[in-house]
Scaffold this active site. Structure first.
Site, PDB file in Angstrom:
ATOM      1  N   ASN A 117       2.531  26.872  42.747  1.00  0.00           N
ATOM      2  CA  ASN A 117       2.210  26.044  43.909  1.00  0.00           C
ATOM      3  C   ASN A 117       3.457  25.528  44.611  1.00  0.00           C
ATOM      4  OD1 ASN A 117       0.558  24.128  45.609  1.00  0.00           O
ATOM      5  ND2 ASN A 117       1.715  22.638  44.408  1.00  0.00           N
ATOM      6  N   ARG A 219      -2.480  30.970  32.720  1.00  0.00           N
ATOM      7  CA  ARG A 219      -2.963  29.639  33.056  1.00  0.00           C
ATOM      8  C   ARG A 219      -2.266  29.349  34.372  1.00  0.00           C
ATOM      9  NH1 ARG A 219      -0.394  24.389  34.089  1.00  0.00           N
ATOM     10  NH2 ARG A 219      -1.884  22.780  33.552  1.00  0.00           N
ATOM     11  N   ASP A 221      -1.124  26.980  37.146  1.00  0.00           N
ATOM     12  CA  ASP A 221      -0.891  25.547  37.311  1.00  0.00           C
ATOM     13  C   ASP A 221      -1.296  25.052  38.703  1.00  0.00           C
ATOM     14  OD1 ASP A 221       0.595  23.090  36.286  1.00  0.00           O
ATOM     15  OD2 ASP A 221       1.729  23.449  38.132  1.00  0.00           O
ATOM     16  N   GLU A 257      -5.997  25.747  36.567  1.00  0.00           N
ATOM     17  CA  GLU A 257      -6.013  24.305  36.347  1.00  0.00           C
ATOM     18  C   GLU A 257      -6.502  23.601  37.600  1.00  0.00           C
ATOM     19  OE1 GLU A 257      -3.458  20.299  35.685  1.00  0.00           O
ATOM     20  OE2 GLU A 257      -2.936  21.827  37.150  1.00  0.00           O
TER      21      GLU A 257
HETATM   22  C1  QV4 Z   1       8.473  11.096  41.760  1.00  0.00           C
HETATM   23  C2  QV4 Z   1       7.446  10.201  42.465  1.00  0.00           C
HETATM   24  C3  QV4 Z   1       6.978  10.857  43.769  1.00  0.00           C
HETATM   25  C4  QV4 Z   1       8.206  11.185  44.615  1.00  0.00           C
HETATM   26  C5  QV4 Z   1       9.145  12.088  43.815  1.00  0.00           C
HETATM   27  C6  QV4 Z   1      10.351  12.548  44.584  1.00  0.00           C
HETATM   28  O1  QV4 Z   1       6.315   9.991  41.596  1.00  0.00           O
HETATM   29  O2  QV4 Z   1       6.088  10.002  44.457  1.00  0.00           O
HETATM   30  O3  QV4 Z   1       7.775  11.869  45.770  1.00  0.00           O
HETATM   31  O4  QV4 Z   1       9.538  11.431  42.601  1.00  0.00           O
HETATM   32  O5  QV4 Z   1      11.348  11.610  44.584  1.00  0.00           O
HETATM   33  C7  QV4 Z   1       7.850  14.606  37.835  1.00  0.00           C
HETATM   34  C8  QV4 Z   1       7.866  13.095  37.680  1.00  0.00           C
HETATM   35  C9  QV4 Z   1       7.394  12.426  38.962  1.00  0.00           C
HETATM   36  C10 QV4 Z   1       8.288  12.857  40.116  1.00  0.00           C
HETATM   37  C11 QV4 Z   1       8.212  14.376  40.208  1.00  0.00           C
HETATM   38  C12 QV4 Z   1       9.119  14.927  41.275  1.00  0.00           C
HETATM   39  O6  QV4 Z   1       7.018  12.722  36.605  1.00  0.00           O
HETATM   40  O7  QV4 Z   1       7.459  11.018  38.806  1.00  0.00           O
HETATM   41  O8  QV4 Z   1       7.798  12.283  41.320  1.00  0.00           O
HETATM   42  O9  QV4 Z   1       8.613  14.965  38.939  1.00  0.00           O
HETATM   43  O10 QV4 Z   1      10.449  14.611  40.988  1.00  0.00           O
HETATM   44  C13 QV4 Z   1       4.260  17.679  35.484  1.00  0.00           C
HETATM   45  C14 QV4 Z   1       4.246  16.181  35.218  1.00  0.00           C
HETATM   46  C15 QV4 Z   1       4.699  15.398  36.417  1.00  0.00           C
HETATM   47  C16 QV4 Z   1       6.054  15.909  36.893  1.00  0.00           C
HETATM   48  C17 QV4 Z   1       5.835  17.372  37.290  1.00  0.00           C
HETATM   49  C18 QV4 Z   1       7.073  18.042  37.856  1.00  0.00           C
HETATM   50  O11 QV4 Z   1       2.940  15.780  34.850  1.00  0.00           O
HETATM   51  O12 QV4 Z   1       4.840  14.022  36.032  1.00  0.00           O
HETATM   52  O13 QV4 Z   1       6.518  15.141  37.976  1.00  0.00           O
HETATM   53  O14 QV4 Z   1       5.458  18.092  36.107  1.00  0.00           O
HETATM   54  O15 QV4 Z   1       8.126  17.983  36.974  1.00  0.00           O
HETATM   55  C19 QV4 Z   1      -2.468  16.235  39.385  1.00  0.00           C
HETATM   56  C20 QV4 Z   1      -2.534  17.719  39.733  1.00  0.00           C
HETATM   57  C21 QV4 Z   1      -2.404  18.614  38.513  1.00  0.00           C
HETATM   58  C22 QV4 Z   1      -1.234  18.206  37.629  1.00  0.00           C
HETATM   59  C23 QV4 Z   1      -1.373  16.732  37.276  1.00  0.00           C
HETATM   60  C24 QV4 Z   1      -0.233  16.221  36.435  1.00  0.00           C
HETATM   61  O16 QV4 Z   1      -3.732  18.018  40.415  1.00  0.00           O
HETATM   62  O17 QV4 Z   1      -2.237  19.929  38.963  1.00  0.00           O
HETATM   63  O18 QV4 Z   1      -1.425  15.957  38.462  1.00  0.00           O
HETATM   64  N1  QV4 Z   1      -1.109  19.059  36.469  1.00  0.00           N
HETATM   65  C25 QV4 Z   1      -0.186  20.211  36.448  1.00  0.00           C
HETATM   66  C26 QV4 Z   1       0.567  20.321  35.139  1.00  0.00           C
HETATM   67  C27 QV4 Z   1       1.544  19.190  35.017  1.00  0.00           C
HETATM   68  C28 QV4 Z   1       2.590  19.302  36.105  1.00  0.00           C
HETATM   69  C29 QV4 Z   1       2.080  19.809  37.374  1.00  0.00           C
HETATM   70  C30 QV4 Z   1       0.781  20.202  37.555  1.00  0.00           C
HETATM   71  C31 QV4 Z   1       3.059  20.068  38.442  1.00  0.00           C
HETATM   72  O19 QV4 Z   1      -0.324  20.386  34.070  1.00  0.00           O
HETATM   73  O20 QV4 Z   1       2.147  19.152  33.747  1.00  0.00           O
HETATM   74  O21 QV4 Z   1       3.180  18.000  36.337  1.00  0.00           O
HETATM   75  O22 QV4 Z   1       3.521  21.396  38.238  1.00  0.00           O
HETATM   76  O23 QV4 Z   1      -3.687  15.804  38.810  1.00  0.00           O
HETATM   77 CA    CA Z   2       0.133  23.468  47.886  1.00  0.00          CA
END
Ligand code: QV4
Ligand code: CA
Length: 529
Positions: A117, A219, A221, A257
């Site tokens: 994505n 899977r 994402d 997912e």
């Molecule tokens: C932060 C702020 C944002 C800001 C950003 C930029 O929160 O508001 O815009 O900084 O300055 C990490 C940090 C998060 C940070 C982001 C970008 O935790 O705080 O944003 O990086 O720097 C995993 C983790 C996230 C992580 C992300 C990327 O869970 O915490 O973000 O990886 O490293 C939704 C979706 C679902 C998702 C779920 C978690 O619908 O799709 O949220 N689940 C999948 C995965 C999950 C993964 C992602 C998606 C993204 O299972 O593990 O997120 O690929 O429900």
């Molecule tokens: Ca998108």
């Protein structure tokens, strides 16, 4: 202290089916070896997963990602791709290839977690702090190793002020809301424009590299954040599976997912014609039942499935917890059960594996330091150390997974899939595969039992009093070994757990005290003595 006895009821089920697995019972469960190194996965396939009937492994994202140090490396850096090169904290491309082929050789499939994505966070900066050392510039949206540049991202399509997803559930503006969830940045992650040919071609190319290497599927994402028609176009380009290991014409198995707990404009059902979809309501509701919250009780599970608002069984990928919601990420809420509450967790996993609904996935975790307080974040419990990466050395590299003499894992690796209760229920599911749920019994409270044709039977006591009942199991007469308190010995005659005797009439007597370490009993055709 005197045991309290619950009201006793007898279920007299009828009907036994005579379906048997044709040659041998194939595996039916996936295990997510979260953050495991490729080398250890290869060994696990050969030494443990194949002999114990596991169908497949879900691996952590194999693509190159940004290296985050804060000051230690969080697990979630792997969800911020820099390119589709195949070096990661789990190992090199060669190690990945070797692992895939060794697992395939022993009949264990590999499903790759693909992050398509988005790329890294907009604030990830510039340079070569990436797992293969590829150059990137997040501010300019330059990823020359793919290559992607600014025109390959959705900035022009996103209409929110911040450029991020701001509102998942603006029910008054369904269309606009769905559009921002798909065209804006998920927590600031640079959002790819899958409508564009070049992006489709690169993403499908990445997935096809893995298919050609021998993975059996994916899977995918963050599917909620991509348009179903774009995914359809990408999946439509996927190669058939590698015929070195799979029958000619086999398609990749895809599970997407999508977190749909209800109440959002984007529905899981929009994706079900493209492949399987994660059913997040499953673990959230099952957790609530096992915790006995809000009057929920095991007897209610008699109707478990679609009538609970779950998607049709043949579309669902189900799990008790996943790598996100076990630490307060994603969704699912406070009811989610994890290895931190092992007694209830094992009960939930056993129920899932015994019940015919869905394709089952098991979580295999590592421990993290929970000494800091838990805080409430967005309605669910988020651990302050929720970011902690896998057991690793000071230089940031992941430690191998050592196997102790008793079969458990060391160095902070939890290895739920090696807990004997869970392992034995994986075999139960294989043996019972294709069999209907029969002979349901409950006491109206938290004691239940049910069978799977004439191949397996499980009894669970989650009440505060002893379960003592004569139940119709539907199983052929004989002596069986309970696979929860122990198991059949290698020679096939001995039993290290409880012995259950099924009479000529198919009935057996079960006693489960409420205080037992694992208050459930399971027998199956393969545990007959
Ligand atoms: C932060 C702020 C944002 C800001 C950003 C930029 O929160 O508001 O815009 O900084 O300055 C990490 C940090 C998060 C940070 C982001 C970008 O935790 O705080 O944003 O990086 O720097 C995993 C983790 C996230 C992580 C992300 C990327 O869970 O915490 O973000 O990886 O490293 C939704 C979706 C679902 C998702 C779920 C978690 O619908 O799709 O949220 N689940 C999948 C995965 C999950 C993964 C992602 C998606 C993204 O299972 O593990 O997120 O690929 O429900
Ligand atoms: Ca998108």
């Amino acid at each position: 202290m005197k045991a309290r006895w619950c009201l006793l009821a007898l279920g007299l089920g009828l009907g036994v089916s005579h379906y048997h697995c044709r040659t041998r019972c194939g595996g039916t469960s996936i295990v997510h070896l979260f953050e495991w190194p490729w080398r250890d996965i290869a060994e696990e396939c050969e030494n443990y997963l194949a002999p114990n009937g596991f169908a497949a492994v879900q691996i952590s994202p194999p693509s190159e990602n940004v290296v985050v140090t804060q000051p230690w490396r969080p697990w979630w850096e792997r969800y911020q791709p820099i390119s589709y090169k195949l070096c990661s904290r789990s190992g090199t491309e060669q190690e990945l290839r070797d692992m895939i082929s060794r697992c395939n050789k022993v009949g264990v499939k590999i499903y790759a977690d693909v992050v398509i994505n988005h790329m890294c966070s907009a604030s990830a900066g510039e340079g070569r702090r990436s797992t293969c050392g590829s150059y990137f510039n997040a501010r300019e949206e330059e990823f020359p190793s793919v290559p992607y540049s600014a025109s390959h991202f959705n900035d022009d399509k996103c209409t929110t002020a911040s450029g991020n997803i701001e509102n998942y559930q603006d029910i008054y503006q369904l269309t606009a809301s769905a559009a921002q969830v798909r065209d804006c940045r998920l927590v600031g992650l640079l959002d790819l424009a899958h409508r564009k040919e070049h992006v489709r071609e690169r993403v499908a190319g990445y997935m096809n590299t893995l298919v050609d290497m021998g993975v059996a599927g994916f899977r995918v994402d963050a599917c909620k954040h991509m348009w179903p028609e774009d995914l359809k176009a990408i999946y439509g380009r996927l190669h058939n599976l590698n015929t070195e290991w799979f029958p000619e014409g086999s398609k990749p198995f895809v599970y997407q997912e999508v977190i749909d707990l209800g109440g959002e404009p984007i529905k899981a059902s929009e994706y079900s014609r493209l492949g399987h979809v994660t059913e997040f309501k499953y673990g959230a509701k099952l957790g609530s039942v096992i915790r006995r919250w809000n009057g929920d009780k095991l007897a209610d599970l008699k109707t478990w499935g679609e009538s609970w608002g779950l998607m049709p069984s043949d579309q669902a990928l189900v799990f008790v917890d996943n790598h996100d919601n076990q630490r307060g990420h994603g969704a699912g809420g406070a009811s989610i059960l994890t290895f931190w509450e092992p007694r209830m967790y094992k009960m939930a996993v056993a129920f899932m594996l015994a019940h015919p609904y869905g394709v089952t996935r098991l979580m295999s975790s590592y421990r993290w330091d929970r000494s800091l307080v838990e805080g409430r974040v967005g309605g669910s419990c988020q651990d302050q150390n929720d970011w902690m990466g896998p057991p690793s050395y000071p230089d940031g590299s992941t430690k191998p997974v050592p196997i102790n003499p008793d079969g458990s894992c060391g160095e902070g690796w939890v290895c739920e899939h090696r807990w004997h209760q869970i392992r034995n229920m994986v075999m139960f599911r294989n043996v019972a595969h294709g069999q209907p749920l029969l002979n349901w019994w409950d006491n109206g409270g938290n004691q239940i039992a049910f069978g799977r044709g004439d191949r397996g039977f499980i009894v669970i006591n989650n009440d505060d009093c002893t379960l003592d009942a004569l139940l119709q199991t539907g199983m052929p007469a004989g002596s069986y070994c309970d696979v929860i308190s122990g198991q059949r010995t290698a020679a096939g005659m001995g039993c290290t757990g409880k012995r259950i005797t099924v009479g000529e009439d198919g009935r057996a007597h079960f006693t489960i005290k409420a205080t037992e370490q694992d208050p459930f009993v399971a027998i199956h055709a393969g545990s007959k003595l």
